[in-house]
Design an enzyme around this catalytic site. Structure first.
Site, PDB file in Angstrom:
ATOM      1  N   TYR A  33      -9.316   6.325   6.614  1.00  0.00           N
ATOM      2  CA  TYR A  33      -9.513   6.779   7.991  1.00  0.00           C
ATOM      3  C   TYR A  33     -10.564   7.883   7.934  1.00  0.00           C
ATOM      4  O   TYR A  33     -10.301   8.961   7.403  1.00  0.00           O
ATOM      5  CB  TYR A  33      -8.212   7.328   8.562  1.00  0.00           C
ATOM      6  CG  TYR A  33      -7.159   6.297   8.864  1.00  0.00           C
ATOM      7  CD1 TYR A  33      -6.377   5.738   7.858  1.00  0.00           C
ATOM      8  CD2 TYR A  33      -6.948   5.870  10.175  1.00  0.00           C
ATOM      9  CE1 TYR A  33      -5.407   4.788   8.139  1.00  0.00           C
ATOM     10  CE2 TYR A  33      -5.967   4.916  10.469  1.00  0.00           C
ATOM     11  CZ  TYR A  33      -5.212   4.378   9.434  1.00  0.00           C
ATOM     12  OH  TYR A  33      -4.251   3.436   9.716  1.00  0.00           O
ATOM     13  N   LYS A  70       0.493   0.556  14.841  1.00  0.00           N
ATOM     14  CA  LYS A  70       1.855   0.470  15.378  1.00  0.00           C
ATOM     15  C   LYS A  70       2.113  -0.689  16.336  1.00  0.00           C
ATOM     16  O   LYS A  70       3.267  -1.035  16.557  1.00  0.00           O
ATOM     17  CB  LYS A  70       2.180   1.777  16.107  1.00  0.00           C
ATOM     18  CG  LYS A  70       2.314   2.962  15.170  1.00  0.00           C
ATOM     19  CD  LYS A  70       3.378   2.725  14.127  1.00  0.00           C
ATOM     20  CE  LYS A  70       3.327   3.740  13.011  1.00  0.00           C
ATOM     21  NZ  LYS A  70       4.013   3.234  11.807  1.00  0.00           N
ATOM     22  N   HIS A  77       0.854  -1.188   0.000  1.00  0.00           N
ATOM     23  CA  HIS A  77       0.000   0.000   0.000  1.00  0.00           C
ATOM     24  C   HIS A  77       0.890   1.239   0.000  1.00  0.00           C
ATOM     25  O   HIS A  77       1.734   1.392   0.886  1.00  0.00           O
ATOM     26  CB  HIS A  77      -0.922   0.009   1.229  1.00  0.00           C
ATOM     27  CG  HIS A  77      -2.152  -0.832   1.049  1.00  0.00           C
ATOM     28  ND1 HIS A  77      -3.383  -0.430   1.467  1.00  0.00           N
ATOM     29  CD2 HIS A  77      -2.323  -2.048   0.475  1.00  0.00           C
ATOM     30  CE1 HIS A  77      -4.277  -1.345   1.164  1.00  0.00           C
ATOM     31  NE2 HIS A  77      -3.647  -2.354   0.558  1.00  0.00           N
ATOM     32  N   PRO A  79      -4.602   1.585  18.334  1.00  0.00           N
ATOM     33  CA  PRO A  79      -4.293   1.015  17.001  1.00  0.00           C
ATOM     34  C   PRO A  79      -4.456   1.991  15.834  1.00  0.00           C
ATOM     35  O   PRO A  79      -4.176   1.650  14.712  1.00  0.00           O
ATOM     36  CB  PRO A  79      -5.258  -0.157  16.876  1.00  0.00           C
ATOM     37  CG  PRO A  79      -6.334   0.114  17.839  1.00  0.00           C
ATOM     38  CD  PRO A  79      -5.733   0.917  18.951  1.00  0.00           C
ATOM     39  N   TYR A  83       3.989   6.881   9.601  1.00  0.00           N
ATOM     40  CA  TYR A  83       3.118   5.743   9.293  1.00  0.00           C
ATOM     41  C   TYR A  83       3.904   4.600   8.649  1.00  0.00           C
ATOM     42  O   TYR A  83       3.740   3.436   9.036  1.00  0.00           O
ATOM     43  CB  TYR A  83       1.993   6.182   8.342  1.00  0.00           C
ATOM     44  CG  TYR A  83       0.824   5.213   8.289  1.00  0.00           C
ATOM     45  CD1 TYR A  83       0.887   4.042   7.549  1.00  0.00           C
ATOM     46  CD2 TYR A  83      -0.344   5.478   8.984  1.00  0.00           C
ATOM     47  CE1 TYR A  83      -0.175   3.154   7.505  1.00  0.00           C
ATOM     48  CE2 TYR A  83      -1.420   4.589   8.954  1.00  0.00           C
ATOM     49  CZ  TYR A  83      -1.315   3.427   8.205  1.00  0.00           C
ATOM     50  OH  TYR A  83      -2.388   2.537   8.171  1.00  0.00           O
TER      51      TYR A  83
HETATM   52  P1  FAS Z   1       0.633 -10.481  22.168  1.00  0.00           P
HETATM   53  O1  FAS Z   1      -0.431 -10.072  23.132  1.00  0.00           O
HETATM   54  O2  FAS Z   1       0.300 -10.588  20.719  1.00  0.00           O
HETATM   55  O3  FAS Z   1       1.212 -11.927  22.581  1.00  0.00           O
HETATM   56  C1  FAS Z   1       1.423 -12.255  23.937  1.00  0.00           C
HETATM   57  C2  FAS Z   1       1.310 -13.764  24.036  1.00  0.00           C
HETATM   58  O4  FAS Z   1       1.636 -14.142  25.392  1.00  0.00           O
HETATM   59  C3  FAS Z   1      -0.114 -14.272  23.773  1.00  0.00           C
HETATM   60  O5  FAS Z   1      -0.084 -15.326  22.841  1.00  0.00           O
HETATM   61  C4  FAS Z   1      -0.585 -14.729  25.146  1.00  0.00           C
HETATM   62  O6  FAS Z   1      -1.458 -15.857  25.058  1.00  0.00           O
HETATM   63  C5  FAS Z   1       0.717 -15.110  25.820  1.00  0.00           C
HETATM   64  N1  FAS Z   1       0.644 -15.075  27.282  1.00  0.00           N
HETATM   65  C6  FAS Z   1       0.013 -14.166  28.064  1.00  0.00           C
HETATM   66  N2  FAS Z   1       0.176 -14.482  29.376  1.00  0.00           N
HETATM   67  C7  FAS Z   1       0.948 -15.623  29.405  1.00  0.00           C
HETATM   68  C8  FAS Z   1       1.462 -16.435  30.446  1.00  0.00           C
HETATM   69  N3  FAS Z   1       1.203 -16.134  31.713  1.00  0.00           N
HETATM   70  N4  FAS Z   1       2.190 -17.519  30.118  1.00  0.00           N
HETATM   71  C9  FAS Z   1       2.451 -17.811  28.814  1.00  0.00           C
HETATM   72  N5  FAS Z   1       1.992 -17.089  27.764  1.00  0.00           N
HETATM   73  C10 FAS Z   1       1.238 -16.000  28.074  1.00  0.00           C
HETATM   74  N6  FAS Z   1      -2.248  -3.526  16.636  1.00  0.00           N
HETATM   75  C11 FAS Z   1      -2.308  -2.926  15.421  1.00  0.00           C
HETATM   76  O7  FAS Z   1      -1.294  -2.413  14.955  1.00  0.00           O
HETATM   77  N7  FAS Z   1      -3.498  -2.881  14.730  1.00  0.00           N
HETATM   78  C12 FAS Z   1      -4.650  -3.458  15.211  1.00  0.00           C
HETATM   79  O8  FAS Z   1      -5.695  -3.406  14.576  1.00  0.00           O
HETATM   80  C13 FAS Z   1      -4.619  -4.114  16.452  1.00  0.00           C
HETATM   81  N8  FAS Z   1      -5.730  -4.738  16.955  1.00  0.00           N
HETATM   82  C14 FAS Z   1      -5.659  -5.345  18.187  1.00  0.00           C
HETATM   83  C15 FAS Z   1      -6.790  -5.991  18.754  1.00  0.00           C
HETATM   84  C16 FAS Z   1      -6.724  -6.597  20.019  1.00  0.00           C
HETATM   85  C17 FAS Z   1      -7.949  -7.278  20.593  1.00  0.00           C
HETATM   86  C18 FAS Z   1      -5.521  -6.533  20.760  1.00  0.00           C
HETATM   87  C19 FAS Z   1      -5.454  -7.131  22.149  1.00  0.00           C
HETATM   88  C20 FAS Z   1      -4.402  -5.918  20.211  1.00  0.00           C
HETATM   89  C21 FAS Z   1      -4.458  -5.325  18.923  1.00  0.00           C
HETATM   90  N9  FAS Z   1      -3.343  -4.713  18.343  1.00  0.00           N
HETATM   91  C22 FAS Z   1      -3.379  -4.108  17.134  1.00  0.00           C
HETATM   92  C23 FAS Z   1      -2.088  -4.717  19.015  1.00  0.00           C
HETATM   93  C24 FAS Z   1      -1.459  -6.078  18.788  1.00  0.00           C
HETATM   94  O9  FAS Z   1      -1.298  -6.285  17.403  1.00  0.00           O
HETATM   95  C25 FAS Z   1      -0.181  -6.120  19.576  1.00  0.00           C
HETATM   96  O10 FAS Z   1       0.570  -4.937  19.421  1.00  0.00           O
HETATM   97  C26 FAS Z   1       0.673  -7.301  19.230  1.00  0.00           C
HETATM   98  O11 FAS Z   1      -0.098  -8.453  19.359  1.00  0.00           O
HETATM   99  C27 FAS Z   1       1.866  -7.282  20.193  1.00  0.00           C
HETATM  100  O12 FAS Z   1       2.491  -8.506  20.123  1.00  0.00           O
HETATM  101  P2  FAS Z   1       3.101  -9.181  21.465  1.00  0.00           P
HETATM  102  O13 FAS Z   1       3.867  -8.175  22.209  1.00  0.00           O
HETATM  103  O14 FAS Z   1       3.746 -10.431  21.000  1.00  0.00           O
HETATM  104  O15 FAS Z   1       1.841  -9.485  22.400  1.00  0.00           O
HETATM  105  C1  PHB Z   2      -6.077  -3.336  10.447  1.00  0.00           C
HETATM  106  O1  PHB Z   2      -6.111  -3.630   9.232  1.00  0.00           O
HETATM  107  O2  PHB Z   2      -6.396  -4.147  11.339  1.00  0.00           O
HETATM  108  C2  PHB Z   2      -5.650  -1.949  10.855  1.00  0.00           C
HETATM  109  C3  PHB Z   2      -5.106  -1.103   9.894  1.00  0.00           C
HETATM  110  C4  PHB Z   2      -4.700   0.179  10.277  1.00  0.00           C
HETATM  111  C5  PHB Z   2      -4.861   0.576  11.589  1.00  0.00           C
HETATM  112  C6  PHB Z   2      -5.403  -0.287  12.549  1.00  0.00           C
HETATM  113  C7  PHB Z   2      -5.803  -1.556  12.180  1.00  0.00           C
HETATM  114  O3  PHB Z   2      -4.485   1.837  11.953  1.00  0.00           O
END
Ligand code: FAS
Ligand code: PHB
Length: 388
Positions: free
Chosen positions: A200, A295, A72, A291, A383
């Site tokens: 957006y 990032k 993109h 989000p 971005y």
């Molecule tokens: P993660 O949370 O991905 O991974 C942590 C891992 O540790 C999980 O698998 C968990 O099960 C495990 N864990 C937790 N406690 C534990 C324990 N006690 N023992 C063992 N394992 C354990 N970011 C964006 O950029 N765009 C988005 O649209 C977006 N949407 C999101 C929606 C949701 C619902 C959430 C919660 C986050 C979202 N994020 C988004 C942010 C997300 O992408 C995070 O930044 C990303 O998953 C970060 O990765 P990790 O740091 O690996 O953490």
């Molecule tokens: C997504 O595709 O999940 C997405 C893209 C851009 C954002 C947040 C989420 O800023």
């Protein structure tokens, strides 16, 4: 059990760290609370910065990413019934890639398993010990038995709700937090994107984001109340609200079956420092961004790139400098990304508490962006991703 680096969490941070360490000849064990199926199908982020894409490709994880990733070269800001395109390629020479986080996780797990490297799913009662000694330990239960993992280093990659950050004694961490007065209602729907690039949309009814996962699957978000009841949102209501907020002459949303819906709370959060003795926090375990700036995943990748470099110097040459600088190095980027994510969120969302003056400030920010190459360049370079 013994290893050099014990990694708690098999999200993007933990899995990529394990992958980078293996390539550097450093042993690790990944402990994950959930099942493999759960982590491989958890729908979250969707946009990879160019530095993230480059790192995945340069470390042998580019096969499916090259096939299925969607380059993109810009995004659209939609307000006042018109669009302003931020042209990444023209302004920065860079692009981003739309490639779902769950595919990154699947690719990383597949690489780990193909190399027959240790990753334990459904590990329970994980606890970390002796963090300020040179022999930290992780205890846990797996397959009905109690285990202890002796390590030199522990990487806390267990996300915002994990146990590693909370294992740091009270008074050690400085916490910085802002909780926003809204959340995102997100859906995954079987429909073709209505535009080639992300939109957006800032609207008096609230923010909306039109993203995608493939030419047949869209990822759409609506700003909603932080305690919104998902049950109160019928499919029709979701589509009607998305259409109202993204309305523009000549534009029409494509609708289709909604196959997944979720509520994502919005907060900015930083825990400093990101290290305590032999425990290193990375990714959401240390920081959360709203989000809006796409990032979260990319910041986790940036953390583990720094941590992997520091661990390589430590284990290969006994040089602790990279690890000693880890927290400060990561936090320099974390705070810049926090600022960008806060700025995008503050500019695009509707705040019930805003005065008419503050609403004018938001609109003036958008109008200035639309009319200024300098302002658009500043958005674009944040971005697509700050240099690693
Ligand atoms: P993660 O949370 O991905 O991974 C942590 C891992 O540790 C999980 O698998 C968990 O099960 C495990 N864990 C937790 N406690 C534990 C324990 N006690 N023992 C063992 N394992 C354990 N970011 C964006 O950029 N765009 C988005 O649209 C977006 N949407 C999101 C929606 C949701 C619902 C959430 C919660 C986050 C979202 N994020 C988004 C942010 C997300 O992408 C995070 O930044 C990303 O998953 C970060 O990765 P990790 O740091 O690996 O953490
Ligand atoms: C997504 O595709 O999940 C997405 C893209 C851009 C954002 C947040 C989420 O800023």
């Amino acid at each position: 059990m013994r290893t050099q680096v014990g990694i708690v969490g098999a999200g993007p941070a933990g899995l990529l760290l394990a992958h980078l360490l293996h390539r550097a000849g450093i042993d690790s064990v990944v402990l994950e609370a959930r099942s493999r199926d759960y982590v491989e199908n958890r729908i979250r982020a969707g946009v990879l910065e160019h530095t993230t894409e480059d790192l995945l490709i340069s470390t042998g994880l580019g096969a499916r990413l090259r096939r299925e990733g969607l380059p993109h070269r810009g995004v659209h800001l939609r307000f006042g019934g018109r669009d302003h395109r931020i042209d990444f390629a023209a302004l920065t020479g860079r692009h981003v890639t739309v490639y779902s986080q769950h595919k990154v996780v699947q690719d990383l797990i597949a690489a780990r398993c193909a190399a027959d490297l240790p990753i334990l799913f459904e590990a329970t009662d994980v606890a970390v010990h002796d963090l300020t000694t040179d022999r930290p330990r992780i205890t846990f239960r797996h397959a009905g038995a109690a285990h202890e993992l002796a390590c030199d280093i522990i990487a806390g990659c267990d996300g915002f709700h994990g146990i590693c950050r909370s294992a740091i004694p009270p008074g050690v961490l400085r916490i910085f937090e802002r909780v926003y007065p809204f959340a995102w209602l997100g859906i995954l729907a079987e429909a073709a994107p209505a535009a080639d690039e992300l939109i957006y949309a800032s609207h008096d009814r609230g923010f909306a984001l039109l993203s995608m996962r493939s030419p047949e699957l869209v990822r759409l978000y609506l700003q909603c109340a932080p305690d919104e009841d998902l049950e109160a949102w019928s499919d029709d209501r979701i589509w009607a609200e998305l259409a109202a907020r993204s309305a523009r002459p000549g534009f029409a949303l494509n609708q289709g079956p909604i196959v997944q819906r979720s509520l994502t709370p919005m907060r900015s959060f930083v825990a400093e420092p990101m290290r305590h003795g032999r425990l290193f926090l990375a990714g959401d375990a240390a920081h959360i961004v709203p989000p809006t700036g796409a990032k979260g995943l990319n910041l986790a990748v940036a953390d583990v790139a720094v941590l992997a470099r520091g661990l390589e110097a430590f284990f290969r040459r006994g040089d602790p400098a990279g690890l000693d600088a880890y927290s400060a190095t990561c936090l320099d980027r974390v705070w810049k990304v926090q600022r960008f994510s806060w700025w995008m969120t503050s500019m695009l969302h509707r705040f019930d508490s805003h005065t008419p003056f503050e609403r004018h400030m938001q609109r003036a920010e958008l109008d200035y962006l639309a009319g200024s190459a300098a302002a658009s360049t500043a958005l674009a370079e944040n971005y697509v991703g700050l240099p690693l």
